[in-house]
Design a protein around this motif. Structure first.
Motif, mmCIF file in Angstrom:
data_model
loop_
_atom_site.group_PDB
_atom_site.id
_atom_site.type_symbol
_atom_site.label_atom_id
_atom_site.label_comp_id
_atom_site.label_asym_id
_atom_site.label_seq_id
_atom_site.Cartn_x
_atom_site.Cartn_y
_atom_site.Cartn_z
ATOM 1 N N PRO A 1 1.077 -0.910 0.344
ATOM 2 C CA PRO A 1 -0.579 0.211 -0.306
ATOM 3 C C PRO A 1 1.082 1.115 0.149
ATOM 4 O O PRO A 1 0.638 1.939 -0.354
ATOM 5 C CB PRO A 1 -0.861 -0.484 0.955
ATOM 6 C CG PRO A 1 -0.953 -1.685 1.605
ATOM 7 C CD PRO A 1 0.566 -2.160 1.184
ATOM 8 N N GLU A 2 1.890 1.086 0.881
ATOM 9 C CA GLU A 2 2.350 2.487 0.657
ATOM 10 C C GLU A 2 3.505 2.845 -0.388
ATOM 11 O O GLU A 2 3.757 3.835 -0.713
ATOM 12 C CB GLU A 2 4.118 2.197 2.237
ATOM 13 C CG GLU A 2 5.096 1.455 1.915
ATOM 14 C CD GLU A 2 4.180 -0.346 2.202
ATOM 15 O OE1 GLU A 2 3.827 -0.548 2.199
ATOM 16 O OE2 GLU A 2 5.895 -0.539 2.201
ATOM 17 N N MET A 3 3.586 2.090 -1.324
ATOM 18 C CA MET A 3 3.918 2.088 -2.626
ATOM 19 C C MET A 3 3.069 2.355 -3.610
ATOM 20 O O MET A 3 3.199 2.954 -4.900
ATOM 21 C CB MET A 3 4.838 1.255 -3.180
ATOM 22 C CG MET A 3 6.279 0.671 -2.308
ATOM 23 S SD MET A 3 7.077 -0.619 -2.705
ATOM 24 C CE MET A 3 8.135 -0.443 -1.110
ATOM 25 N N VAL A 4 2.113 2.271 -3.777
ATOM 26 C CA VAL A 4 0.580 2.245 -4.561
ATOM 27 C C VAL A 4 0.789 3.950 -4.804
ATOM 28 O O VAL A 4 0.568 3.997 -5.749
ATOM 29 C CB VAL A 4 -0.838 1.896 -3.988
ATOM 30 C CG1 VAL A 4 -2.097 2.531 -5.359
ATOM 31 C CG2 VAL A 4 -0.342 0.610 -4.319
ATOM 32 N N LYS A 5 1.190 4.949 -3.715
ATOM 33 C CA LYS A 5 0.753 6.265 -3.870
ATOM 34 C C LYS A 5 1.673 6.682 -4.946
ATOM 35 O O LYS A 5 1.796 7.204 -6.008
ATOM 36 C CB LYS A 5 1.537 7.029 -2.305
ATOM 37 C CG LYS A 5 -0.281 7.345 -1.873
ATOM 38 C CD LYS A 5 0.263 8.335 -0.652
ATOM 39 C CE LYS A 5 -1.152 8.374 0.240
ATOM 40 N NZ LYS A 5 -0.771 8.417 1.742
ATOM 41 N N GLU A 6 3.276 6.314 -4.765
ATOM 42 C CA GLU A 6 4.078 7.248 -5.511
ATOM 43 C C GLU A 6 3.907 6.419 -7.257
ATOM 44 O O GLU A 6 4.085 7.588 -7.857
ATOM 45 C CB GLU A 6 5.427 6.678 -5.066
ATOM 46 C CG GLU A 6 5.981 4.992 -5.190
ATOM 47 C CD GLU A 6 6.709 4.803 -4.505
ATOM 48 O OE1 GLU A 6 7.310 4.759 -3.657
ATOM 49 O OE2 GLU A 6 8.467 3.925 -4.871
ATOM 50 N N VAL A 7 3.428 5.207 -7.454
ATOM 51 C CA VAL A 7 3.227 5.130 -8.841
ATOM 52 C C VAL A 7 2.212 6.000 -9.236
ATOM 53 O O VAL A 7 2.500 6.248 -10.077
ATOM 54 C CB VAL A 7 3.314 3.430 -9.151
ATOM 55 C CG1 VAL A 7 2.621 3.298 -10.312
ATOM 56 C CG2 VAL A 7 4.512 2.831 -8.702
ATOM 57 N N LEU A 8 1.091 6.510 -8.462
ATOM 58 C CA LEU A 8 0.269 6.958 -8.864
ATOM 59 C C LEU A 8 0.122 8.572 -9.226
ATOM 60 O O LEU A 8 -0.262 8.363 -10.477
ATOM 61 C CB LEU A 8 -1.243 6.799 -8.091
ATOM 62 C CG LEU A 8 -1.731 5.503 -8.050
ATOM 63 C CD1 LEU A 8 -3.337 5.689 -6.667
ATOM 64 C CD2 LEU A 8 -2.591 4.865 -9.079
ATOM 65 N N ALA A 9 1.844 9.062 -8.264
ATOM 66 C CA ALA A 9 1.757 10.238 -8.281
ATOM 67 C C ALA A 9 2.010 10.710 -10.063
ATOM 68 O O ALA A 9 2.068 11.393 -10.993
ATOM 69 C CB ALA A 9 2.441 10.528 -7.340
ATOM 70 N N VAL A 10 3.107 9.165 -10.229
ATOM 71 C CA VAL A 10 3.812 9.391 -11.758
ATOM 72 C C VAL A 10 2.589 9.390 -12.446
ATOM 73 O O VAL A 10 2.694 9.816 -13.505
ATOM 74 C CB VAL A 10 5.020 8.116 -12.304
ATOM 75 C CG1 VAL A 10 5.547 8.185 -13.426
ATOM 76 C CG2 VAL A 10 6.403 8.462 -11.156
#
Ligand code: ADP
Ligand code: MG
Length: 232
Positions: free
Chosen positions: A169-178
């Motif tokens: 879950p904590e890595m989902v955000k960084e990919v969605l931001a890109v």
């Protein structure tokens, strides 16, 4: 940019896609959602001929992909794809992953490919990882490299198949931001996703696929107010 006209795909006796028609305009972001097994991946894979449609037509940039005369390799160069499980080249560094196809497929010089790759890595926040091997990266970092690698071919369209489903879950955000940055920059995108918040915020349209049939094709506001969808 993309036009799909009455697309059917069967595997043996199993009819997976049953007459899909839709259009994706230049710069549009389309989210594709639906239950597991409904044909989302097959639909995406048909759009760059990783699967051969059983019948129907697909046009990309005015050219008919499904025509026997179409140059599959060239058309495929126009379409970047990002998978759930990254599919990076494990024996190449991050930089190698980004420069390989531009150099071998497009014949771009090493220095030009490297410069381009570094610009893209900076964009996805991973320039300092340029000399690392994929095994040393987190899932979120791998996926950002995979996105940068697809962009290195300068595609007209980007297809994403559940790009965040394999991530903590904590890595989902960084990919969605890109991906959001990319959408804002005007890239044409089709994204299979379970991230409803992202679909609502970023997509111009939401396509709901169920048992190989396109049940809904509507802007997010409209889509998320459909009672039958809320109920399920
Ligand atoms: P989704 O991505 O929505 O979960 P898929 O497109 O992966 O759905 O799969 C839809 C259906 O097609 C499933 O029943 C799946 O088993 C079947 N299918 C997908 N790929 C193949 C294949 N290469 N051979 C046979 N059946 C397949
Ligand atoms: Mg799938």
């Amino acid at each position: 940019m993309i036009k799909v006209d009455n697309l059917y795909k069967s595997f043996g006796k199993v009819d997976v896609l049953k007459g899909i028609s839709t259009e994706i305009k230049k710069g549009d972001v389309v989210a594709i959602i639906g239950p597991s097994g409904s044909g989302k991946s097959t639909f995406l894979r048909c759009m760059n001929l990783l699967e051969k449609p059983t019948s129907g037509k697909i046009y990309v940039g005015g050219e008919e992909l499904t025509s026997p005369k179409s140059n599959v390799l060239r058309v495929r160069q126009q379409i970047g794809m990002v998978f759930q499980h990254f599919h990076l080249f494990p024996h190449m560094t991050v930089l190698g992953n980004l420069t390989y196809a531009p150099m071998t497929v497009k014949g771009i010089s090493k220095s030009e490919a490297t410069e381009k790759a570094e610009t893209l890595l900076r964009k996805v926040g991973l320039l300092e990882k340029r000399d690392e091997y994929p095994s040393r990266l987190s899932g979120g970092q791998k996926q950002r490299v995979a996105i940068a690698r697809a962009l290195a071919m300068e595609p007209d369209v980007m297809l994403f198949d559940e790009p965040t489903s394999a991530l903590d879950p904590e890595m989902v955000k960084e990919v969605l931001a890109v991906m959001k940055d990319l959408a804002t920059s005007g890239m044409t995108m089709a994204i299979v996703t379970h991230e409803m918040g992202f679909a609502r915020e970023v997509a111009d349209r939401v396509l709901f696929l169920d048992q190989g049939i396109l049940m809904e094709d509507a802007p997010p506001n409209e889509f998320f107010s459909i009672t039958s969808f809320r109920a399920c």
